[in-house]
Design a protein around this motif. Structure first.
Motif, PDB file in Angstrom:
ATOM      1  N   GLU A 111       0.836  -1.206   0.000  1.00  0.00           N
ATOM      2  CA  GLU A 111       0.000   0.000   0.000  1.00  0.00           C
ATOM      3  C   GLU A 111       0.870   1.256   0.000  1.00  0.00           C
ATOM      4  O   GLU A 111       0.641   2.192  -0.746  1.00  0.00           O
ATOM      5  CB  GLU A 111      -0.917  -0.004   1.223  1.00  0.00           C
ATOM      6  N   LEU A 112       1.901   1.288   0.841  1.00  0.00           N
ATOM      7  CA  LEU A 112       2.779   2.457   0.908  1.00  0.00           C
ATOM      8  C   LEU A 112       3.581   2.639  -0.377  1.00  0.00           C
ATOM      9  O   LEU A 112       3.868   3.759  -0.774  1.00  0.00           O
ATOM     10  CB  LEU A 112       3.726   2.356   2.100  1.00  0.00           C
ATOM     11  N   LEU A 113       3.949   1.554  -1.028  1.00  0.00           N
ATOM     12  CA  LEU A 113       4.739   1.649  -2.246  1.00  0.00           C
ATOM     13  C   LEU A 113       4.001   2.381  -3.367  1.00  0.00           C
ATOM     14  O   LEU A 113       4.617   2.889  -4.288  1.00  0.00           O
ATOM     15  CB  LEU A 113       5.166   0.260  -2.725  1.00  0.00           C
ATOM     16  N   ARG A 114       2.677   2.466  -3.294  1.00  0.00           N
ATOM     17  CA  ARG A 114       1.902   3.132  -4.335  1.00  0.00           C
ATOM     18  C   ARG A 114       1.705   4.627  -4.058  1.00  0.00           C
ATOM     19  O   ARG A 114       1.228   5.350  -4.903  1.00  0.00           O
ATOM     20  CB  ARG A 114       0.542   2.457  -4.487  1.00  0.00           C
ATOM     21  N   GLY A 115       2.043   5.094  -2.871  1.00  0.00           N
ATOM     22  CA  GLY A 115       1.760   6.473  -2.485  1.00  0.00           C
ATOM     23  C   GLY A 115       2.714   7.492  -3.069  1.00  0.00           C
ATOM     24  O   GLY A 115       3.760   7.163  -3.615  1.00  0.00           O
ATOM     25  N   ARG A 116       2.309   8.761  -2.953  1.00  0.00           N
ATOM     26  CA  ARG A 116       3.156   9.894  -3.338  1.00  0.00           C
ATOM     27  C   ARG A 116       3.838  10.433  -2.089  1.00  0.00           C
ATOM     28  O   ARG A 116       3.237  10.498  -1.028  1.00  0.00           O
ATOM     29  CB  ARG A 116       2.300  11.008  -3.951  1.00  0.00           C
ATOM     30  N   VAL A 117       5.055  10.883  -2.238  1.00  0.00           N
ATOM     31  CA  VAL A 117       5.835  11.378  -1.121  1.00  0.00           C
ATOM     32  C   VAL A 117       5.720  12.903  -1.025  1.00  0.00           C
ATOM     33  O   VAL A 117       5.928  13.605  -2.025  1.00  0.00           O
ATOM     34  CB  VAL A 117       7.313  10.951  -1.248  1.00  0.00           C
ATOM     35  N   TYR A 118       5.390  13.389   0.162  1.00  0.00           N
ATOM     36  CA  TYR A 118       5.297  14.819   0.429  1.00  0.00           C
ATOM     37  C   TYR A 118       6.619  15.498   0.065  1.00  0.00           C
ATOM     38  O   TYR A 118       7.686  15.031   0.418  1.00  0.00           O
ATOM     39  CB  TYR A 118       4.987  15.037   1.921  1.00  0.00           C
ATOM     40  N   GLY A 119       6.537  16.598  -0.666  1.00  0.00           N
ATOM     41  CA  GLY A 119       7.711  17.387  -1.008  1.00  0.00           C
ATOM     42  C   GLY A 119       8.506  16.898  -2.205  1.00  0.00           C
ATOM     43  O   GLY A 119       9.483  17.527  -2.585  1.00  0.00           O
ATOM     44  N   ASP A 171       9.155  12.330  -9.778  1.00  0.00           N
ATOM     45  CA  ASP A 171       9.839  11.376  -8.908  1.00  0.00           C
ATOM     46  C   ASP A 171       9.128  11.322  -7.561  1.00  0.00           C
ATOM     47  O   ASP A 171       9.741  11.474  -6.511  1.00  0.00           O
ATOM     48  CB  ASP A 171      11.303  11.809  -8.733  1.00  0.00           C
ATOM     49  N   ALA A 172       7.811  11.146  -7.594  1.00  0.00           N
ATOM     50  CA  ALA A 172       6.993  11.292  -6.387  1.00  0.00           C
ATOM     51  C   ALA A 172       6.806  10.010  -5.586  1.00  0.00           C
ATOM     52  O   ALA A 172       6.236  10.047  -4.514  1.00  0.00           O
ATOM     53  CB  ALA A 172       5.629  11.862  -6.763  1.00  0.00           C
ATOM     54  N   GLY A 173       7.268   8.879  -6.094  1.00  0.00           N
ATOM     55  CA  GLY A 173       7.033   7.617  -5.401  1.00  0.00           C
ATOM     56  C   GLY A 173       8.050   7.345  -4.307  1.00  0.00           C
ATOM     57  O   GLY A 173       9.141   7.921  -4.282  1.00  0.00           O
ATOM     58  N   PRO A 174       7.686   6.485  -3.368  1.00  0.00           N
ATOM     59  CA  PRO A 174       8.605   6.114  -2.294  1.00  0.00           C
ATOM     60  C   PRO A 174       9.791   5.316  -2.823  1.00  0.00           C
ATOM     61  O   PRO A 174       9.716   4.686  -3.870  1.00  0.00           O
ATOM     62  CB  PRO A 174       7.743   5.270  -1.355  1.00  0.00           C
ATOM     63  N   ARG A 175      10.880   5.366  -2.090  1.00  0.00           N
ATOM     64  CA  ARG A 175      12.098   4.664  -2.488  1.00  0.00           C
ATOM     65  C   ARG A 175      12.409   3.544  -1.488  1.00  0.00           C
ATOM     66  O   ARG A 175      12.208   3.709  -0.288  1.00  0.00           O
ATOM     67  CB  ARG A 175      13.272   5.631  -2.528  1.00  0.00           C
ATOM     68  N   VAL A 176      12.902   2.467  -2.010  1.00  0.00           N
ATOM     69  CA  VAL A 176      13.316   1.343  -1.172  1.00  0.00           C
ATOM     70  C   VAL A 176      14.438   1.813  -0.244  1.00  0.00           C
ATOM     71  O   VAL A 176      15.309   2.585  -0.641  1.00  0.00           O
ATOM     72  CB  VAL A 176      13.787   0.165  -2.058  1.00  0.00           C
ATOM     73  N   GLY A 177      14.391   1.376   0.999  1.00  0.00           N
ATOM     74  CA  GLY A 177      15.407   1.725   1.963  1.00  0.00           C
ATOM     75  C   GLY A 177      15.113   2.999   2.742  1.00  0.00           C
ATOM     76  O   GLY A 177      15.878   3.374   3.625  1.00  0.00           O
ATOM     77  N   ARG A 178      14.023   3.687   2.407  1.00  0.00           N
ATOM     78  CA  ARG A 178      13.613   4.897   3.117  1.00  0.00           C
ATOM     79  C   ARG A 178      12.495   4.524   4.086  1.00  0.00           C
ATOM     80  O   ARG A 178      11.834   3.498   3.937  1.00  0.00           O
ATOM     81  CB  ARG A 178      13.123   5.981   2.153  1.00  0.00           C
ATOM     82  N   VAL A 179      12.233   5.376   5.090  1.00  0.00           N
ATOM     83  CA  VAL A 179      11.205   5.130   6.096  1.00  0.00           C
ATOM     84  C   VAL A 179      10.135   6.200   5.945  1.00  0.00           C
ATOM     85  O   VAL A 179      10.456   7.390   5.862  1.00  0.00           O
ATOM     86  CB  VAL A 179      11.812   5.187   7.522  1.00  0.00           C
ATOM     87  N   TYR A 180       8.867   5.781   5.912  1.00  0.00           N
ATOM     88  CA  TYR A 180       7.760   6.700   5.656  1.00  0.00           C
ATOM     89  C   TYR A 180       6.666   6.591   6.705  1.00  0.00           C
ATOM     90  O   TYR A 180       6.505   5.550   7.336  1.00  0.00           O
ATOM     91  CB  TYR A 180       7.138   6.414   4.280  1.00  0.00           C
ATOM     92  N   LEU A 197      -0.667  11.427   1.468  1.00  0.00           N
ATOM     93  CA  LEU A 197       0.748  11.543   1.120  1.00  0.00           C
ATOM     94  C   LEU A 197       1.598  10.782   2.134  1.00  0.00           C
ATOM     95  O   LEU A 197       1.174  10.534   3.262  1.00  0.00           O
ATOM     96  CB  LEU A 197       1.182  13.008   1.098  1.00  0.00           C
ATOM     97  N   LEU A 198       2.792  10.437   1.717  1.00  0.00           N
ATOM     98  CA  LEU A 198       3.760   9.792   2.592  1.00  0.00           C
ATOM     99  C   LEU A 198       4.805  10.816   2.990  1.00  0.00           C
ATOM    100  O   LEU A 198       5.249  11.620   2.168  1.00  0.00           O
ATOM    101  CB  LEU A 198       4.438   8.630   1.869  1.00  0.00           C
ATOM    102  N   LEU A 199       5.218  10.788   4.242  1.00  0.00           N
ATOM    103  CA  LEU A 199       6.260  11.672   4.742  1.00  0.00           C
ATOM    104  C   LEU A 199       7.521  10.845   4.963  1.00  0.00           C
ATOM    105  O   LEU A 199       7.490   9.848   5.688  1.00  0.00           O
ATOM    106  CB  LEU A 199       5.817  12.321   6.059  1.00  0.00           C
TER     107      LEU A 199
END
Length: 87
Positions: free
Chosen positions: A4-12, A17-26, A37-39
């Protein structure tokens, strides 16, 4: 990170390049102007994670210069609930 989180857009993030990245914490932002949005909280201290954040946004109650407050949800710290807008 769940699917579910992998499909979200990242705040800012840039729209390209709005998608979450592997190895990051949201954390998922719930309700308010940044709902859904994901922070990216990678590198945040335990104290910072416990307090939450006042995030700059132009789409809140105060427009440009305003902030949306988000805090960890009791019992589900991966989701941060909106606590209102501020200047």
């Amino acid at each position: 990170m769940d699917d579910e989180l992998l499909r979200g857009r990242v705040y800012g993030s840039d729209h390209e390049d709005a998608g979450p990245r592997v190895g990051r914490v949201y954390r998922e932002l719930v309700a308010g102007p940044l709902d859904g949005l994901l922070l990216d909280v990678t590198g945040w201290s335990g104290e910072q994670l416990a307090v939450g954040a006042a995030l700059p946004t132009e789409i809140g109650a105060y427009g440009a210069g305003g902030r949306a407050r988000y805090r960890p949800r009791p019992g589900d710290p991966l989701r941060w609930d909106w606590g209102g807008d501020t200047r």
